[in-house]
Design an enzyme around this catalytic site. Structure first.
Site, PDB file in Angstrom:
ATOM      1  N   HIS A  67       0.841  -1.200   0.000  1.00  0.00           N
ATOM      2  CA  HIS A  67       0.000   0.000   0.000  1.00  0.00           C
ATOM      3  C   HIS A  67       0.880   1.255   0.000  1.00  0.00           C
ATOM      4  O   HIS A  67       0.671   2.174  -0.790  1.00  0.00           O
ATOM      5  CB  HIS A  67      -0.928  -0.025   1.223  1.00  0.00           C
ATOM      6  CG  HIS A  67      -1.766   1.202   1.383  1.00  0.00           C
ATOM      7  ND1 HIS A  67      -3.107   1.225   1.090  1.00  0.00           N
ATOM      8  CD2 HIS A  67      -1.456   2.459   1.807  1.00  0.00           C
ATOM      9  CE1 HIS A  67      -3.583   2.430   1.334  1.00  0.00           C
ATOM     10  NE2 HIS A  67      -2.598   3.196   1.771  1.00  0.00           N
ATOM     11  N   GLU A  68       1.852   1.286   0.905  1.00  0.00           N
ATOM     12  CA  GLU A  68       2.724   2.459   1.001  1.00  0.00           C
ATOM     13  C   GLU A  68       3.602   2.598  -0.237  1.00  0.00           C
ATOM     14  O   GLU A  68       3.888   3.709  -0.681  1.00  0.00           O
ATOM     15  CB  GLU A  68       3.579   2.395   2.269  1.00  0.00           C
ATOM     16  CG  GLU A  68       2.780   2.357   3.558  1.00  0.00           C
ATOM     17  CD  GLU A  68       1.715   3.434   3.675  1.00  0.00           C
ATOM     18  OE1 GLU A  68       1.936   4.567   3.198  1.00  0.00           O
ATOM     19  OE2 GLU A  68       0.651   3.144   4.246  1.00  0.00           O
ATOM     20  N   HIS A  71       1.714   4.426  -2.948  1.00  0.00           N
ATOM     21  CA  HIS A  71       1.845   5.876  -2.777  1.00  0.00           C
ATOM     22  C   HIS A  71       3.197   6.340  -3.324  1.00  0.00           C
ATOM     23  O   HIS A  71       3.284   7.316  -4.079  1.00  0.00           O
ATOM     24  CB  HIS A  71       1.774   6.264  -1.297  1.00  0.00           C
ATOM     25  CG  HIS A  71       0.430   6.174  -0.674  1.00  0.00           C
ATOM     26  ND1 HIS A  71      -0.654   6.906  -1.098  1.00  0.00           N
ATOM     27  CD2 HIS A  71      -0.013   5.449   0.384  1.00  0.00           C
ATOM     28  CE1 HIS A  71      -1.695   6.635  -0.341  1.00  0.00           C
ATOM     29  NE2 HIS A  71      -1.339   5.743   0.561  1.00  0.00           N
TER      30      HIS A  71
END
Length: 154
Positions: A67-68, A71
């Site tokens: 997820h990170e 980003h």
């Protein structure tokens, strides 16, 4: 697990799932309890919650890392890296990352704070329960627009 092991893990996941290198720092932050991780747009660093790793294991933590990294890579490529962006949501699905992390057991078991105050409308009697004290002169009844009275609950 320490920060060096996490750094190697994030670099490996980045190459395997995205085919791109992670060239910044990944560290653990023990203060993260309501979130699984954070991506910093200015430094491009990533922080991961060690509490997620302890509570849910490596598989769930790897989803947070992905997820990170979504980003990270989208921001580096100057594409939509925010949660609301279509590019971000599409990439999450492609790599098998979670949109939200699981709630930690100690946070889930917390009892909600009790109500301490009650606002009562003078005109219609409508009651509003509140946890914090507020100035009733600044507000009006949502039902009839009447004046409110603040009462303290025992």
């Amino acid at each position: 697990m320490n920060d060096e092991t996490l750094q190697a893990w994030v670099e490996r996941v980045s190459m395997e799932s995205f085919g791109l290198a992670f060239k910044h720092r990944a560290t653990f932050n023990g203060r993260l309890k309501a979130t699984g991780g954070r991506y910093f747009t200015k430094s491009h660093n990533i922080e991961i919650s060690p509490h997620q790793l302890a509570a849910f294991g490596a598989e769930e933590t790897e989803k947070i890392i992905k997820h990170e990294l979504c980003h990270y890579h989208l921001h580096i490529m100057k594409r939509g890296y925010r949660h609301r962006d279509e590019d971000f949501r599409r990439l999450l699905k492609q790599v098998g990352a979670t949109r939200f992390c699981k709630t930690l057991p100690e946070r889930e078991a917390r009892q909600p704070r009790p109500f301490k105050y009650k606002l009562v409308c003078r005109a219609c009697g409508m009651e509003y329960l509140r946890r914090r004290k507020l100035d009733p002169a600044r507000y009006a009844c949502g039902k009839c627009s009447g004046k409110l009275i603040l009462k303290v609950l025992d």
